[in-house]
Write a protein that holds these residues in place. Structure first.
Motif, PDB file in Angstrom:
ATOM      1  N   CYS A   7      -5.320  14.292 -11.897  1.00 43.96           N
ATOM      2  CA  CYS A   7      -4.765  13.070 -12.234  1.00 43.96           C
ATOM      3  C   CYS A   7      -4.386  12.405 -10.863  1.00 43.96           C
ATOM      4  O   CYS A   7      -4.481  11.032 -10.514  1.00 43.96           O
ATOM      5  CB  CYS A   7      -3.146  13.270 -12.682  1.00 43.96           C
ATOM      6  N   CYS A   8      -4.201  13.092  -9.841  1.00 46.15           N
ATOM      7  CA  CYS A   8      -4.170  12.652  -8.391  1.00 46.15           C
ATOM      8  C   CYS A   8      -5.440  11.558  -7.768  1.00 46.15           C
ATOM      9  O   CYS A   8      -5.197  10.900  -7.342  1.00 46.15           O
ATOM     10  CB  CYS A   8      -3.548  14.014  -7.511  1.00 46.15           C
ATOM     11  N   LEU A   9      -6.491  12.403  -8.075  1.00 45.53           N
ATOM     12  CA  LEU A   9      -7.774  11.702  -7.823  1.00 45.53           C
ATOM     13  C   LEU A   9      -7.849  10.376  -8.493  1.00 45.53           C
ATOM     14  O   LEU A   9      -8.377   9.374  -7.681  1.00 45.53           O
ATOM     15  CB  LEU A   9      -9.055  12.421  -8.105  1.00 45.53           C
ATOM     16  N   LEU A  10      -7.534  10.332  -9.783  1.00 44.78           N
ATOM     17  CA  LEU A  10      -7.823   8.994 -10.563  1.00 44.78           C
ATOM     18  C   LEU A  10      -6.726   8.085 -10.147  1.00 44.78           C
ATOM     19  O   LEU A  10      -6.991   7.065 -10.126  1.00 44.78           O
ATOM     20  CB  LEU A  10      -7.460   9.693 -12.099  1.00 44.78           C
ATOM     21  N   ALA A  11      -5.381   8.540  -9.897  1.00 47.74           N
ATOM     22  CA  ALA A  11      -4.525   7.621  -9.615  1.00 47.74           C
ATOM     23  C   ALA A  11      -4.793   7.141  -8.117  1.00 47.74           C
ATOM     24  O   ALA A  11      -4.326   5.717  -8.130  1.00 47.74           O
ATOM     25  CB  ALA A  11      -3.039   8.583  -9.365  1.00 47.74           C
ATOM     26  N   SER A  12      -5.417   7.734  -7.195  1.00 49.54           N
ATOM     27  CA  SER A  12      -5.620   7.256  -6.037  1.00 49.54           C
ATOM     28  C   SER A  12      -6.953   6.107  -5.887  1.00 49.54           C
ATOM     29  O   SER A  12      -6.727   5.081  -5.388  1.00 49.54           O
ATOM     30  CB  SER A  12      -6.285   8.380  -5.010  1.00 49.54           C
ATOM     31  N   ILE A  13      -7.961   6.366  -6.901  1.00 51.25           N
ATOM     32  CA  ILE A  13      -8.696   5.268  -7.127  1.00 51.25           C
ATOM     33  C   ILE A  13      -8.259   4.285  -8.009  1.00 51.25           C
ATOM     34  O   ILE A  13      -8.616   2.996  -7.592  1.00 51.25           O
ATOM     35  CB  ILE A  13     -10.066   6.113  -8.087  1.00 51.25           C
ATOM     36  N   ALA A  14      -7.452   4.318  -9.122  1.00 55.36           N
ATOM     37  CA  ALA A  14      -6.807   3.279  -9.757  1.00 55.36           C
ATOM     38  C   ALA A  14      -5.883   2.452  -8.818  1.00 55.36           C
ATOM     39  O   ALA A  14      -5.843   1.297  -8.898  1.00 55.36           O
ATOM     40  CB  ALA A  14      -6.117   3.864 -10.867  1.00 55.36           C
ATOM     41  N   SER A  15      -5.235   3.053  -7.853  1.00 53.02           N
ATOM     42  CA  SER A  15      -4.391   2.252  -6.886  1.00 53.02           C
ATOM     43  C   SER A  15      -5.015   1.337  -6.072  1.00 53.02           C
ATOM     44  O   SER A  15      -4.529   0.229  -5.960  1.00 53.02           O
ATOM     45  CB  SER A  15      -3.631   3.516  -5.850  1.00 53.02           C
ATOM     46  N   VAL A  16      -6.481   1.859  -5.467  1.00 52.61           N
ATOM     47  CA  VAL A  16      -7.081   1.107  -4.813  1.00 52.61           C
ATOM     48  C   VAL A  16      -7.545  -0.273  -5.535  1.00 52.61           C
ATOM     49  O   VAL A  16      -7.645  -1.487  -5.140  1.00 52.61           O
ATOM     50  CB  VAL A  16      -8.230   1.793  -4.134  1.00 52.61           C
ATOM     51  N   ILE A  66       0.775  -1.196   0.030  1.00 56.00           N
ATOM     52  CA  ILE A  66      -0.031  -0.030   0.050  1.00 56.00           C
ATOM     53  C   ILE A  66       0.727   1.201   0.093  1.00 56.00           C
ATOM     54  O   ILE A  66       0.599   2.164  -0.905  1.00 56.00           O
ATOM     55  CB  ILE A  66      -1.010  -0.028   1.301  1.00 56.00           C
ATOM     56  N   THR A  67       1.948   1.261   0.893  1.00 54.78           N
ATOM     57  CA  THR A  67       2.908   2.385   0.778  1.00 54.78           C
ATOM     58  C   THR A  67       3.480   2.675  -0.622  1.00 54.78           C
ATOM     59  O   THR A  67       3.723   3.772  -1.058  1.00 54.78           O
ATOM     60  CB  THR A  67       4.014   2.153   1.703  1.00 54.78           C
ATOM     61  N   PHE A  73      -9.188  -0.290   2.014  1.00 54.74           N
ATOM     62  CA  PHE A  73      -9.402   0.535   0.745  1.00 54.74           C
ATOM     63  C   PHE A  73      -9.693   1.917   1.004  1.00 54.74           C
ATOM     64  O   PHE A  73      -9.257   2.797   0.257  1.00 54.74           O
ATOM     65  CB  PHE A  73     -10.632  -0.179  -0.143  1.00 54.74           C
ATOM     66  N   LEU A  74     -10.759   1.902   1.957  1.00 55.92           N
ATOM     67  CA  LEU A  74     -10.926   3.603   2.149  1.00 55.92           C
ATOM     68  C   LEU A  74      -9.606   4.410   2.742  1.00 55.92           C
ATOM     69  O   LEU A  74      -9.536   5.401   2.359  1.00 55.92           O
ATOM     70  CB  LEU A  74     -12.291   3.558   3.448  1.00 55.92           C
ATOM     71  N   PHE A  77      -7.182  -5.918  -7.285  1.00 58.30           N
ATOM     72  CA  PHE A  77      -7.247  -7.066  -8.282  1.00 58.30           C
ATOM     73  C   PHE A  77      -6.064  -7.775  -8.154  1.00 58.30           C
ATOM     74  O   PHE A  77      -5.897  -9.127  -8.285  1.00 58.30           O
ATOM     75  CB  PHE A  77      -7.086  -6.341  -9.639  1.00 58.30           C
ATOM     76  N   PHE A  78      -4.711  -7.232  -7.658  1.00 60.91           N
ATOM     77  CA  PHE A  78      -3.573  -8.190  -7.735  1.00 60.91           C
ATOM     78  C   PHE A  78      -3.219  -8.595  -6.578  1.00 60.91           C
ATOM     79  O   PHE A  78      -2.570  -9.767  -6.365  1.00 60.91           O
ATOM     80  CB  PHE A  78      -2.303  -7.397  -8.431  1.00 60.91           C
ATOM     81  N   PHE A  79      -3.223  -8.113  -5.351  1.00 61.32           N
ATOM     82  CA  PHE A  79      -2.925  -8.741  -4.140  1.00 61.32           C
ATOM     83  C   PHE A  79      -3.982  -8.735  -3.129  1.00 61.32           C
ATOM     84  O   PHE A  79      -3.410  -9.063  -2.022  1.00 61.32           O
ATOM     85  CB  PHE A  79      -2.042  -7.400  -3.630  1.00 61.32           C
ATOM     86  N   THR A  80      -5.173  -8.906  -3.238  1.00 58.16           N
ATOM     87  CA  THR A  80      -5.888  -9.424  -2.315  1.00 58.16           C
ATOM     88  C   THR A  80      -6.670 -10.713  -2.616  1.00 58.16           C
ATOM     89  O   THR A  80      -7.142 -10.802  -3.895  1.00 58.16           O
ATOM     90  CB  THR A  80      -7.237  -8.329  -2.077  1.00 58.16           C
TER      91      THR A  80
END
Length: 521
Positions: free
Chosen positions: A71-80, A52-53, A105-106, A85-88
């Protein structure tokens, strides 16, 4: 012309369209790198908190390297979503088994968004601070540049250069002279010259700003169809010109506007100082001319009174007692009248010669002349009282040539020798010495009279200088003669000075360019 002017704008629009594409590409690249690094952490066995870090770090990096805060908002959503998808568990799906992931996630989204937002704000603040420092530096440089300028055109050019550097916009300046705007001067910000800033409509807008001492043109309510924003270069109600700033789709912000007004204020003050200095200089010249005129009247009233009185008195004596006078008395009276007349003629010639030389209307006809012959010719015309003095002529060499206008140098020697005769007692010795001094010829004329006080020496070559004595010319070299001497010697490229003669008396020393014999084969 219009097509040429639109090239920079079209290029700017192209870059603006490319900016979102660049941000999207950078976002995808950073998220891909974060995912690869997260997968490496997953394989190694690091906890989910470490992964997560990594995504939070990616959002921070994106907030710094992208231009759009969205882009910061979209990147935050995309990161979650990518983390889910990959790690849970179950992996490679957007479903999850543990209900606690809602909170994970929140928190991940909030942490990513807040850190990204803070990084974006820090970047913006740093950019604003750098911009503020740049504009402050421009203002400081402007002050220094304007202080160095001594001409109005230089002040205008320096101001335009600083405004172009500050605003990155085309600048046009209308200088004002005698209450009217002059021809405009264009200072383009780029390589292309925007001639559409010099139309009649633009000039009329500048004229309005000049007459009303107010802003006009683009971004104002007055003649807003103009391409430039026009501001007066003014100090209070005195307007010294108008500056126009080409306004495109990016108008001036408040900080740019305040710096612009400060620069125009500095420009107006510099122009006003130059005008005041010139007015003071003209006033000083006028005062000097008035002083010279007063001195001329004083000199004429003194110098002409005595010979004119003598001439009129002798003439009256001849008219009344001509038959009663013997031939010797008549001859003496005629001689006195002649001498006084020649003295007056010499005075007038000196005055005219000084005026012509000072105004640059005398053209020297320099030829190689023997100094012995020039001195001999001068001594033929000195004051008739020279018989009461001992005049000696010495030359270091038999043939000393000088490149001179002989007639003028004869006048110099006559004036200096006449002064020596006039202001030294009968029987005094006057010596004229000539020698070669490098490429120059040095002539000294000395006497053993009472000398000249030290306080008068710095002033004796000034026109109409009368010293501290109540009666003008009560000491040597206080009239027109020495002023003429200095003008002639300087016109020849030489120097003249006065100094004490040992053991007593005065020496006038002047130099002339040496001459060479021309051999014609």
């Amino acid at each position: 012309m219009e097509k040429t002017h639109q090239i920079p704008t079209i290029e700017k629009m192209r870059r603006e369209r490319m900016a979102p594409l660049r941000d999207i590409g950078m976002s995808l690249l950073v998220l891909l790198c974060a995912t690869l690094l997260g997968y490496l952490f997953y394989v190694v066995g690091f906890t989910e908190a470490n992964i997560i870090t990594v995504y939070i770090l990616g959002v921070v990096i994106l907030s710094v390297i992208t231009t759009n805060r969205f882009c910061c908002l979209l990147a935050s959503i995309a990161s979650v979503l990518i983390f889910n998808f990959f790690f849970t568990v179950p992996r490679f799906t957007f479903r999850f088994v543990d209900p606690g992931y809602y909170m994970t996630f929140l928190i991940m989204f909030v942490a990513s968004f807040l850190t990204g937002t803070l990084a974006s704000r820090l970047k913006e603040n740093a950019a604003q601070s750098a911009q503020a420092a740049f504009r402050t530096q421009i203002l400081f440089e402007t002050n220094q540049l304007l202080q160095k300028e001594s001409e109005i055109n230089g002040v205008i050019a320096a101001t335009a250069g600083q405004l172009t550097k500050l605003l990155k916009k085309d600048i046009v300046i209308y200088p004002a002279e005698k209450g009217a705007l002059q021809q405009p001067i264009l200072y383009p910000a780029g390589e292309h010259c925007p001639n559409d800033l010099l139309t009649e409509n633009e000039r009329e807008t500048a004229e309005w700003a000049f007459r009303n001492n107010k802003h006009a043109g683009a971004t104002t309510d007055t003649r807003s169809n103009a391409k430039c924003l026009y501001l007066a270069i003014r100090v209070n109600e005195h307007v010294y010109g108008v500056v126009g700033i080409a306004i495109d789709e990016h108008p001036l912000d408040s900080f740019e506007n305040s710096v612009l007004l400060a620069i125009l204020g500095e420009c107006a003050l510099a122009i006003e100082n130059i005008k005041n200095a010139k007015e003071k200089e003209e006033a000083a010249i006028l005062a000097k001319n008035e002083q010279l005129r007063a001195n001329l009247l004083r000199a004429i009233s003194h110098d002409l009174r005595t010979p004119l009185t003598s001439i009129s008195g002798n003439a009256s004596n001849l008219i009344s007692n001509y038959q009663g006078l013997d031939d010797e008395s008549r001859t003496r009276i005629f001689t006195d009248i002649y001498d006084d007349s020649m003295w007056l003629i010499n005075l007038v010639e000196n005055l005219l010669a000084v005026t012509r030389i000072e105004e640059g209307r005398v053209h020297l006809s320099g030829t190689a002349e023997l100094m012995d012959e020039v001195i001999t010719e001068a001594l033929k015309h000195v004051d008739r009282k020279s018989k009461e003095h001992i005049i000696r002529v010495n030359s270091e060499s038999e043939f000393i040539l000088a490149q001179i206008d002989a007639k003028l140098i004869v006048q110099v020697i006559i004036n200096i020798v006449d002064n020596a005769i006039k202001y030294t007692p009968a029987g005094s010795v006057i010596e004229i010495n000539t020698r070669e001094q490098g490429p120059m010829v040095e002539v000294s004329i000395s006497d053993n009279g009472p000398g000249i006080p030290d306080e008068q020496k710095p002033h004796i070559f000034e026109m109409f200088y009368t010293g501290a004595n109540k009666v003008a010319d009560s000491r040597r070299s206080l009239g027109l003669g020495l002023s003429l001497c200095k003008s002639i010697i300087v016109a020849h490229g030489g120097t003249i000075e006065v100094k004490d003669h040992e053991p007593q008396g005065t020496t006038f020393l002047f130099t002339l360019p040496g001459g060479e014999v021309e051999i014609h084969e």
